[in-house]
Design a protein around this motif. Structure first.
Motif, mmCIF file in Angstrom:
data_model
loop_
_atom_site.group_PDB
_atom_site.id
_atom_site.type_symbol
_atom_site.label_atom_id
_atom_site.label_comp_id
_atom_site.label_asym_id
_atom_site.label_seq_id
_atom_site.Cartn_x
_atom_site.Cartn_y
_atom_site.Cartn_z
ATOM 1 N N GLY A 96 34.082 1.586 -59.149
ATOM 2 C CA GLY A 96 35.208 1.145 -58.604
ATOM 3 C C GLY A 96 35.769 -0.202 -58.404
ATOM 4 N N GLY A 97 36.770 0.101 -57.735
ATOM 5 C CA GLY A 97 37.213 -1.363 -56.818
ATOM 6 C C GLY A 97 36.388 -2.786 -56.375
ATOM 7 N N SER A 98 35.315 -1.777 -55.914
ATOM 8 C CA SER A 98 34.320 -2.491 -54.749
ATOM 9 C C SER A 98 33.874 -3.234 -56.005
ATOM 10 N N THR A 99 32.873 -2.443 -56.501
ATOM 11 C CA THR A 99 32.388 -2.996 -58.087
ATOM 12 C C THR A 99 33.045 -4.158 -58.261
ATOM 13 N N ILE A 100 34.008 -4.020 -59.024
ATOM 14 C CA ILE A 100 34.536 -4.807 -60.015
ATOM 15 C C ILE A 100 35.675 -6.321 -59.409
ATOM 16 N N ASP A 101 35.575 -5.626 -57.838
ATOM 17 C CA ASP A 101 35.899 -6.859 -56.740
ATOM 18 C C ASP A 101 34.789 -8.024 -56.978
ATOM 19 N N CYS A 102 33.421 -7.383 -56.669
ATOM 20 C CA CYS A 102 32.350 -8.392 -56.829
ATOM 21 C C CYS A 102 32.602 -8.640 -57.671
ATOM 22 N N LEU A 136 36.040 1.461 -65.906
ATOM 23 C CA LEU A 136 36.336 2.138 -64.651
ATOM 24 C C LEU A 136 36.167 3.148 -64.324
ATOM 25 N N THR A 137 35.578 3.509 -63.154
ATOM 26 C CA THR A 137 34.906 4.688 -62.606
ATOM 27 C C THR A 137 35.780 5.876 -62.008
ATOM 28 N N LEU A 138 36.470 4.736 -60.839
ATOM 29 C CA LEU A 138 37.514 6.088 -59.917
ATOM 30 C C LEU A 138 38.665 5.077 -60.117
ATOM 31 N N ALA A 140 42.434 3.848 -58.319
ATOM 32 C CA ALA A 140 42.710 3.153 -56.588
ATOM 33 C C ALA A 140 43.138 1.983 -56.759
ATOM 34 N N THR A 141 42.420 1.007 -57.258
ATOM 35 C CA THR A 141 43.245 -0.425 -56.286
ATOM 36 C C THR A 141 43.435 -0.989 -57.607
ATOM 37 N N GLY A 142 43.509 -0.614 -59.387
ATOM 38 C CA GLY A 142 43.840 -1.498 -59.479
ATOM 39 C C GLY A 142 43.166 -2.853 -59.970
ATOM 40 N N MET A 145 43.006 -4.616 -63.969
ATOM 41 C CA MET A 145 43.807 -5.361 -64.058
ATOM 42 C C MET A 145 44.798 -6.173 -63.258
ATOM 43 N N ASP A 146 43.812 -7.091 -62.511
ATOM 44 C CA ASP A 146 45.178 -8.113 -61.680
ATOM 45 C C ASP A 146 43.618 -9.047 -61.037
ATOM 46 N N GLY A 147 44.500 -9.829 -60.483
ATOM 47 C CA GLY A 147 43.368 -11.349 -60.082
ATOM 48 C C GLY A 147 43.507 -10.950 -58.868
ATOM 49 N N PHE A 148 43.292 -10.204 -57.976
ATOM 50 C CA PHE A 148 42.654 -9.949 -56.291
ATOM 51 C C PHE A 148 41.462 -9.621 -56.408
ATOM 52 N N ALA A 149 41.164 -10.439 -55.483
ATOM 53 C CA ALA A 149 39.431 -9.154 -55.069
ATOM 54 C C ALA A 149 39.676 -9.359 -53.691
ATOM 55 N N ASP A 158 34.655 -10.392 -41.156
ATOM 56 C CA ASP A 158 35.877 -11.364 -42.242
ATOM 57 C C ASP A 158 36.405 -9.808 -43.089
ATOM 58 N N LYS A 159 37.212 -9.488 -43.943
ATOM 59 C CA LYS A 159 37.270 -8.913 -44.804
ATOM 60 C C LYS A 159 38.408 -9.397 -45.747
ATOM 61 N N LEU A 160 38.581 -10.197 -46.644
ATOM 62 C CA LEU A 160 39.862 -10.993 -46.906
ATOM 63 C C LEU A 160 39.926 -10.902 -48.344
ATOM 64 N N LYS A 177 38.075 10.240 -68.416
ATOM 65 C CA LYS A 177 36.176 11.710 -67.867
ATOM 66 C C LYS A 177 35.325 10.661 -67.474
ATOM 67 N N PHE A 178 36.189 9.269 -67.253
ATOM 68 C CA PHE A 178 34.678 8.920 -66.121
ATOM 69 C C PHE A 178 34.994 9.047 -64.700
ATOM 70 N N THR A 179 35.990 9.424 -64.133
ATOM 71 C CA THR A 179 35.884 9.860 -62.755
ATOM 72 C C THR A 179 36.628 11.313 -62.951
ATOM 73 N N TYR A 180 35.801 13.070 -63.516
ATOM 74 C CA TYR A 180 35.512 13.536 -63.506
ATOM 75 C C TYR A 180 34.596 13.991 -62.146
ATOM 76 N N SER A 181 33.625 12.919 -61.815
ATOM 77 C CA SER A 181 32.765 12.725 -60.643
ATOM 78 C C SER A 181 32.875 12.001 -59.474
ATOM 79 N N VAL A 182 34.267 11.963 -59.387
ATOM 80 C CA VAL A 182 35.033 11.380 -58.299
ATOM 81 C C VAL A 182 34.319 12.429 -57.627
ATOM 82 N N SER A 196 49.603 3.040 -51.977
ATOM 83 C CA SER A 196 49.948 1.577 -50.626
ATOM 84 C C SER A 196 50.507 0.614 -51.132
ATOM 85 N N HIS A 197 49.521 0.244 -52.368
ATOM 86 C CA HIS A 197 49.726 -1.130 -53.057
ATOM 87 C C HIS A 197 51.679 -0.890 -53.552
ATOM 88 N N VAL A 198 51.952 0.272 -53.901
ATOM 89 C CA VAL A 198 53.828 0.386 -54.230
ATOM 90 C C VAL A 198 54.126 0.162 -53.597
#
Ligand SMILES: NC(=O)c1ccc[n+]([C@@H]2O[C@H](COP(=O)([O-])OP(=O)(O)OC[C@H]3O[C@@H](n4cnc5c(N)ncnc54)[C@H](O)[C@@H]3O)[C@@H](O)[C@H]2O)c1
Length: 385
Positions: A96-102, A136-138, A140-142, A145-149, A158-160, A177-182, A196-198
């Protein structure tokens, strides 16, 4: 409509069986760092599928597992060290987003000689990065496909967030299908995060980005239709597919081009996560209706009326104030329907750190939809208690 530079370079391979496209990672070289979290990808078979494609493609891989939700700067530093030592060619995030951001920040820090935290504090210091690929397995964060972390230093509370064109993934594999187990909880939190992103871009002072506003409404309605459906039946392919694509479209720039506005509910939530390590989407679901009530005024009522009629289907013949207020009530009720906590107290947050959190945001929200001082942020936190 304001000027904008369109740039959505991430290729997306969407749908069943698209994992085979992972073979394209070999265009970057033969050594990959695979980054993942607590190991759910081993339970649901995604790890085995990815490993098989990598082997068939002649790509060897090193692993960095254990990325925490709300990923830590220490993990970024560890990953960057591995990349340098092993002369890694590309970073593959599975999660998910945490792994991708990292993984994004590992890719940037691998090409940087100083302290990786510098790159979190100032994204313009990212001058180069290894290619980034995501599975992607969750939804949520997008982040796929984006340039944020978003990275945390829990020692400093601090969380920035940081941003750079250079950390946009080269390609992402989105198999619903990779999100079935979420879990139900994470499905609910993910739905709230997408919405919220919207909201962060839908509530803009720009009045003439008509197309973007209608696209925002479409993404919101998709979440309202398919969030509960995915919770009810985790293996409803269409529900998972619609949520997954909504997650990417909500934040890849498409909805905000031409109507950009500074975000505020996300930074307010980041403070909650930095002090209490709560799930991001849960914090957003608590703060969003309170923020909406706080900014509703004669100056903003037209936008809330538009929201109420177009998204919630509220009768346009009613009084504007009633429509606006009901649009907020419906938003709060929807998050409650998803089973998300309603108040800060529900997630164990009391008054104790609210002033510190608000102080950290004082002076930052000068260009938000409605500018907010530190005292006003504190008031919003208090109303969310
Ligand atoms: N980069 C961005 O644009 C952006 C935007 C918003 C938020 N964020 C950040 O992303 C982080 C949150 O990411 P998230 O909401 O995707 O959650 P996450 O990556 O933190 O994952 C949440 C939990 O779900 C589990 N999980 C993931 N996929 C699973 C699956 N298929 N089956 C079972 N369990 C699974 C994970 O192991 C983890 O325990 C926060 O730090 C947030 O601030 C980033």
């Amino acid at each position: 409509m304001q000027n904008f530079n369109y740039s959505i370079p991430t290729k997306v391979y969407f749908g069943k069986g698209q994992i085979k496209k992972l073979s394209k990672i070999s265009q970057f070289g033969t050594k990959v760092l695979m980054v993942y979290g607590g190991g759910s990808i081993k339970g649901n078979g995604i790890y085995d599928k990815a490993a098989a494609v990598l082997r068939e493609s002649g790509v060897s891989f090193f692993e960095l597992s254990g990325v925490d939700p709300n990923p830590r700067i220490e993990t970024v530093a560890l990953g960057a060290k591995l990349c340098k030592e092993k002369e890694i060619d590309a970073v593959l995030a599975i999660g998910g987003g945490s792994t991708i951001d990292c993984a994004k920040m590992i890719a940037a820090a691998a090409k940087y000689d100083g302290d990786p935290w510098d790159l979190v504090l100032d994204g313009s210091k990212i001058k180069d990065a290894l290619p980034i690929v995501t599975i992607l397995t969750l939804a949520a964060t997008g982040s796929e496909m984006d340039g944020f972390a978003v990275i945390s230093d829990m020692d400093k509370n601090d969380k920035l967030d940081t941003a750079s064109e250079l950390i946009k993934p080269a390609f992402s594999i989105l198999d619903p299908k990779f999100t079935y187990s979420v879990s139900q909880k994470q499905t609910a939190a993910g739905t709230a995060d997408i919405m919220s992103h919207v909201f962060e871009v839908y509530f803009t002072r720009e009045k003439d980005a008509f197309l973007q506003a209608r696209m925002c409404e479409a993404v919101l309605k998709t979440c309202i239709k398919y969030g509960p459906a995915a919770m009810e039946n985790p293996e409803d392919y269409d529900a998972r597919a619609n949520l997954m694509w909504a997650s990417s479209l909500a934040i890849n720039g498409l909805l905000s081009y031409g109507s950009d506005v500074q975000w505020c509910v996300h930074p307010m939530e980041h403070e909650l996560s930095a002090f209490y390590d709560i799930t991001h989407g849960v914090g957003l679901a608590i703060l969003t209706p309170v923020w909406m009530e706080y900014v509703l005024s004669e100056a903003t009522i037209d936008k809330f009326v538009e929201f109420g009629i177009n998204v919630w289907g509220i009768d346009a013949e009613r009084e504007p104030r009633q429509i606006a207020e009901e649009s907020i009530d419906r938003t709060r009720a929807f998050f409650a329907q998803l089973g998300l906590p309603r108040t800060l107290a529900d997630v164990g947050i009391g008054e104790e750190n609210l002033s510190k959190m608000a102080d950290k945001l004082d002076g930052l929200f000068t260009d938000t939809y409605i500018p907010l001082t530190g005292n006003e942020v504190l008031e919003i936190y208090r109303r969310a208690l």
